[in-house]
Design an enzyme around this catalytic site. Structure first.
Site, PDB file in Angstrom:
ATOM      1  N   GLY A 158      12.615  10.648  28.789  1.00 13.43           N
ATOM      2  CA  GLY A 158      11.956  10.457  30.075  1.00 13.43           C
ATOM      3  C   GLY A 158      12.155  11.645  30.995  1.00 13.43           C
ATOM      4  N   GLY A 159      11.871  11.448  32.263  1.00  9.32           N
ATOM      5  CA  GLY A 159      11.945  12.538  33.220  1.00  9.32           C
ATOM      6  C   GLY A 159      13.355  12.866  33.680  1.00  9.32           C
ATOM      7  N   GLN A 160      14.329  12.046  33.309  1.00 11.72           N
ATOM      8  CA  GLN A 160      15.720  12.302  33.714  1.00 11.72           C
ATOM      9  C   GLN A 160      16.502  12.767  32.490  1.00 11.72           C
ATOM     10  OE1 GLN A 160      16.402  12.033  36.869  1.00 11.72           O
ATOM     11  NE2 GLN A 160      14.859  10.632  37.649  1.00 11.72           N
TER      12      GLN A 160
ATOM     13  N   ARG B  72      -9.073 -11.776  -2.357  1.00  9.77           N
ATOM     14  CA  ARG B  72      -9.020 -12.081  -3.796  1.00  9.77           C
ATOM     15  C   ARG B  72      -8.622 -13.531  -4.032  1.00  9.77           C
ATOM     16  NH1 ARG B  72      -7.127  -6.774  -3.991  1.00  9.77           N
ATOM     17  NH2 ARG B  72      -4.931  -7.329  -4.032  1.00  9.77           N
TER      18      ARG B  72
ATOM     19  N   ARG C 267       4.927 -19.242  -2.370  1.00 13.59           N
ATOM     20  CA  ARG C 267       4.581 -19.426  -3.772  1.00 13.59           C
ATOM     21  C   ARG C 267       5.575 -20.380  -4.437  1.00 13.59           C
ATOM     22  NH1 ARG C 267       2.197 -14.587  -7.096  1.00 13.59           N
ATOM     23  NH2 ARG C 267       3.328 -13.303  -5.613  1.00 13.59           N
TER      24      ARG C 267
ATOM     25  N   ASN D 231       0.275 -11.114   5.966  1.00 13.63           N
ATOM     26  CA  ASN D 231       0.538  -9.675   5.826  1.00 13.63           C
ATOM     27  C   ASN D 231       0.598  -9.296   4.350  1.00 13.63           C
ATOM     28  OD1 ASN D 231       3.169 -10.982   5.726  1.00 13.63           O
ATOM     29  ND2 ASN D 231       4.064  -8.942   5.770  1.00 13.63           N
TER      30      ASN D 231
ATOM     31  N   TYR E 272       5.693  -0.220   3.654  1.00 11.45           N
ATOM     32  CA  TYR E 272       6.955  -0.819   4.104  1.00 11.45           C
ATOM     33  C   TYR E 272       7.435  -0.071   5.356  1.00 11.45           C
ATOM     34  CZ  TYR E 272       7.575  -3.676  -0.098  1.00 11.45           C
ATOM     35  OH  TYR E 272       7.431  -4.623  -1.082  1.00 11.45           O
ATOM     36  N   GLU E 273       8.445  -0.657   5.985  1.00 10.76           N
ATOM     37  CA  GLU E 273       9.004  -0.151   7.246  1.00 10.76           C
ATOM     38  C   GLU E 273       9.048   1.380   7.375  1.00 10.76           C
ATOM     39  OE1 GLU E 273      10.453  -1.694  10.126  1.00 10.76           O
ATOM     40  OE2 GLU E 273      10.591   0.376  10.763  1.00 10.76           O
TER      41      GLU E 273
ATOM     42  N   SER F 265       7.448  -8.056   8.659  1.00 11.52           N
ATOM     43  CA  SER F 265       6.537  -7.857   9.793  1.00 11.52           C
ATOM     44  C   SER F 265       5.887  -9.170  10.231  1.00 11.52           C
ATOM     45  CB  SER F 265       5.465  -6.833   9.429  1.00 11.52           C
ATOM     46  OG  SER F 265       4.699  -7.306   8.335  1.00 11.52           O
TER      47      SER F 265
ATOM     48  N   LYS G 287      -0.273   0.005   0.287  1.00 12.14           N
ATOM     49  CA  LYS G 287       0.812  -0.921   0.649  1.00 12.14           C
ATOM     50  C   LYS G 287       1.799  -0.136   1.508  1.00 12.14           C
ATOM     51  CE  LYS G 287       0.925  -3.855  -3.436  1.00 12.14           C
ATOM     52  NZ  LYS G 287       1.762  -4.335  -4.540  1.00 12.14           N
TER      53      LYS G 287
HETATM   54  N1  CAO Z   1      -0.130 -18.170  -4.101  1.00 16.14           N
HETATM   55  C1  CAO Z   1      -0.787 -17.358  -4.919  1.00 16.14           C
HETATM   56  N2  CAO Z   1      -0.712 -16.037  -4.874  1.00 16.14           N
HETATM   57  C2  CAO Z   1       0.125 -15.518  -3.955  1.00 16.14           C
HETATM   58  C3  CAO Z   1       0.864 -16.307  -3.065  1.00 16.14           C
HETATM   59  C4  CAO Z   1       0.703 -17.712  -3.158  1.00 16.14           C
HETATM   60  N3  CAO Z   1       1.354 -18.563  -2.358  1.00 16.14           N
HETATM   61  N4  CAO Z   1       1.579 -15.506  -2.267  1.00 16.14           N
HETATM   62  C5  CAO Z   1       1.298 -14.248  -2.672  1.00 16.14           C
HETATM   63  N5  CAO Z   1       0.418 -14.253  -3.684  1.00 16.14           N
HETATM   64  C6  CAO Z   1      -0.165 -13.108  -4.383  1.00 16.14           C
HETATM   65  C7  CAO Z   1      -1.097 -12.305  -3.513  1.00 16.14           C
HETATM   66  O1  CAO Z   1      -2.339 -12.933  -3.396  1.00 16.14           O
HETATM   67  C8  CAO Z   1      -1.166 -11.004  -4.296  1.00 16.14           C
HETATM   68  O2  CAO Z   1      -2.098 -11.152  -5.336  1.00 16.14           O
HETATM   69  P1  CAO Z   1      -3.034  -9.988  -5.942  1.00 16.14           P
HETATM   70  O3  CAO Z   1      -2.701  -8.709  -5.255  1.00 16.14           O
HETATM   71  O4  CAO Z   1      -2.675  -9.963  -7.384  1.00 16.14           O
HETATM   72  O5  CAO Z   1      -4.442 -10.380  -5.709  1.00 16.14           O
HETATM   73  C9  CAO Z   1       0.218 -10.917  -4.898  1.00 16.14           C
HETATM   74  O6  CAO Z   1       0.825 -12.184  -4.722  1.00 16.14           O
HETATM   75  C10 CAO Z   1       1.105  -9.862  -4.302  1.00 16.14           C
HETATM   76  O7  CAO Z   1       0.971  -9.784  -2.888  1.00 16.14           O
HETATM   77  P2  CAO Z   1       1.239  -8.429  -2.122  1.00 16.14           P
HETATM   78  O8  CAO Z   1       0.501  -7.327  -2.822  1.00 16.14           O
HETATM   79  O9  CAO Z   1       0.979  -8.611  -0.687  1.00 16.14           O
HETATM   80  O10 CAO Z   1       2.815  -8.283  -2.352  1.00 16.14           O
HETATM   81  P3  CAO Z   1       3.671  -7.043  -2.854  1.00 16.14           P
HETATM   82  O11 CAO Z   1       5.048  -7.571  -2.975  1.00 16.14           O
HETATM   83  O12 CAO Z   1       3.107  -6.368  -4.028  1.00 16.14           O
HETATM   84  O13 CAO Z   1       3.579  -6.020  -1.617  1.00 16.14           O
HETATM   85  C11 CAO Z   1       3.830  -5.388   0.707  1.00 16.14           C
HETATM   86  C12 CAO Z   1       4.358  -6.229  -0.475  1.00 16.14           C
HETATM   87  C13 CAO Z   1       4.628  -5.763   1.929  1.00 16.14           C
HETATM   88  C14 CAO Z   1       4.004  -3.904   0.386  1.00 16.14           C
HETATM   89  C15 CAO Z   1       2.338  -5.718   0.922  1.00 16.14           C
HETATM   90  O14 CAO Z   1       2.192  -7.090   1.072  1.00 16.14           O
HETATM   91  C16 CAO Z   1       1.753  -5.011   2.131  1.00 16.14           C
HETATM   92  O15 CAO Z   1       1.476  -3.807   2.109  1.00 16.14           O
HETATM   93  N6  CAO Z   1       1.511  -5.772   3.224  1.00 16.14           N
HETATM   94  C17 CAO Z   1       0.882  -5.273   4.412  1.00 16.14           C
HETATM   95  C18 CAO Z   1       1.799  -4.405   5.207  1.00 16.14           C
HETATM   96  C19 CAO Z   1       3.075  -5.120   5.589  1.00 16.14           C
HETATM   97  O16 CAO Z   1       3.099  -6.175   6.153  1.00 16.14           O
HETATM   98  N7  CAO Z   1       4.178  -4.470   5.305  1.00 16.14           N
HETATM   99  C20 CAO Z   1       5.446  -4.961   5.790  1.00 16.14           C
HETATM  100  C21 CAO Z   1       6.390  -5.034   4.724  1.00 16.14           C
HETATM  101  S1  CAO Z   1       7.931  -5.559   5.350  1.00 16.14           S
HETATM  102  O17 CAO Z   1       7.579  -6.605   6.445  1.00 16.14           O
END
Ligand code: CAO
Length: 424
Positions: free
Chosen positions: A246-248, A104, A38, A96, A138-139, A18, A136
């Protein structure tokens, strides 16, 4: 040629689909997008759905064109120091993460504003305030929670998700509009602002016509839906199969070869202004004056029979032959194109909507280029960065750190070893 967003610098803290969709669009318009990843691993999609071992996946490469990559551990003291410096020098920060993750890490809205009052902080979250705000997403979760799945598919089948990534990429596009709007407002206000787009909200926005139909349902059956006139309507908008929204009235019809080719179909719209031409083309000139067929309201209870009859004609033609004939009469229709056909389509190549990109470790691959064409802002598609490829360049050229500082930072765990994973 200059680009529309030349001079805009974006701190791109996005991952998966996203957020990267949003920042890729802004990069195509000329923004300098600095992707923070990271150390060691980077965006998780680099390693997801890999088709070639140890090479950045197509998932990653197709969503991160025209960006620079810096590796920073946002929880490490020196990493935070570099991030603070980037916040001070960037115009927009896009993220995101899951709800609360940025806070945090210490990057609260208050802290960001303190560092840079002109900063625009743009976030994608799954849900807005409410019972699911902390979830959290996903798509497909967004497609389900935003009304797309309950209204997609056939009446006798389960809710269905679509191949178009309306939850992820759809939200990214909404966020990009929020960002350029906030940049525009900053010209007069002098201030940044916080933008949040919830994936559920974006999907619902794209399902607007179904909320329209929900309210129409209170006033009687939805006469363009396949449930009319013989089926049942409950108290919620049903799945309409391939009926037009739509309307058609419209439908997907078989074409010559459908028995062996799963995409030998055509979308046909029985548009009222060209009804007489439709009757002539399909060999039913008598329908033009028949009161059961001549006017749109009379046709509504007979749509199934009408489309079955038109299909008898389309089945005698390939989808491209039918298209060519119908186009001469301005009858709106479109072939069902497979991904293979789209990948090979020369007109899409010519406009840059489908582009071939050269990547140092993967070689050539196809991608979707910028679908938004502007006469005074060229859009070239440059390959995605390797992990941390621009770490040193950004420390020197963007943050203006001297040699000693650069060496110190590069040796620290805050930035990690500059991993050129894909090249190793
Ligand atoms: N340095 C240090 N920490 C980092 C980092 C970096 N460069 N990049 C990521 N992290 C850490 C985050 O701070 C987070 O830490 P804590 O939760 O422990 O405080 C951790 O990595 C995990 O990040 P996250 O929870 O965002 O990642 P996830 O893989 O568990 O979840 C997702 C992924 C997409 C479900 C979640 O990010 C989300 O719900 N995002 C919002 C909605 C969204 O955009 N969804 C679309 C998904 S597909 O495009």
């Amino acid at each position: 040629m200059s680009k529309a967003l030349d001079g805009v610098r974006i701190l791109d803290f996005t991952h998966v689909q996203s957020g990267p969709t949003c920042t890729q669009l802004l990069a195509w318009f000329g923004a300098d997008v600095i992707k923070v990843e990271r150390p060691g691993t980077g965006d998780i999609t680099r390693q997801q759905l890999q088709d070639i071992p140890k090479v950045d996946s197509l998932y990653f490469t197709m969503l991160n064109h025209n960006k620079r990559s810096i590796t920073i551990d946002g929880r490490n003291k020196q990493g935070k120091e570099v991030l603070d410096a980037l916040v001070k020098t960037c115009d927009v920060m896009v993220e995101n993460f899951a709800p609360g993750a940025l806070d945090r890490m210490g990057f609260t809205w208050e802290h960001i504003q303190e560092l840079n009052p002109r900063m625009i902080l743009a976030s994608v979250k799954g849900f807005g305030p409410g019972p699911y705000v902390d979830c959290k997403v996903y798509e497909n979760v967004a497609q389900c929670a935003g009304g797309a799945a309950s209204t997609t598919g056939f009446d006798d089948g389960p809710p269905t998700v679509t191949g178009a990534q309306i939850g992820d990429s759809g939200t990214g596009v909404h966020l990009a509009l929020g960002i350029v709007t906030a940049l525009f407002q900053r010209n007069t206000s002098g201030r940044g602002q916080k933008i949040t787009v919830a994936m559920q909200d974006s999907v619902l926005n794209l399902c607007r016509v179904k909320l329209r139909d929900q309210q129409r349902l209170a006033h009687g059956p939805l006469m363009e839906y396949p449930q009319y006139p013989d089926g049942e309507f409950g108290d919620a908008v049903p799945r309409a199969g391939n009926a037009s929204g739509g309307g058609q009235p419209g439908s997907i019809l078989k074409c010559k070869g459908w028995e062996t080719d799963p995409n030998s179909y055509l979308y046909f719209i029985a548009q009222a202004p060209v009804w007489e031409s439709i009757c002539d083309v399909i060999g039913k000139p008598e329908w033009k004056s028949d009161p059961d067929y001549a006017k749109p309201p009379a046709r509504l209870p007979r749509l199934k029979h009408i489309f079955d009859t038109i299909e008898q004609w389309t089945m005698t033609k390939t989808k491209f032959e039918a298209m060519e004939i119908l186009d001469k009469y301005d009858i709106p229709c479109g072939p069902i194109l497979s991904m293979k056909e789209l990948a090979e389509d020369q007109s899409l190549r010519a406009t840059g909507t489908v582009v071939e990109v050269e990547h140092p470790t993967r070689g050539k691959y196809l991608s979707v280029g910028n679908p938004i064409k502007m006469s005074d802002s060229a859009s070239d598609v440059r390959r995605s960065p390797l992990l941390g490829e621009h770490t040193e360049e950004i420390l020197r050229d963007v943050l203006k750190f001297d040699d000693r500082k650069v060496a110190e930072l590069l040796a620290s765990p805050g930035l990690g070893a500059v991993t050129r994973m894909a090249a190793e």
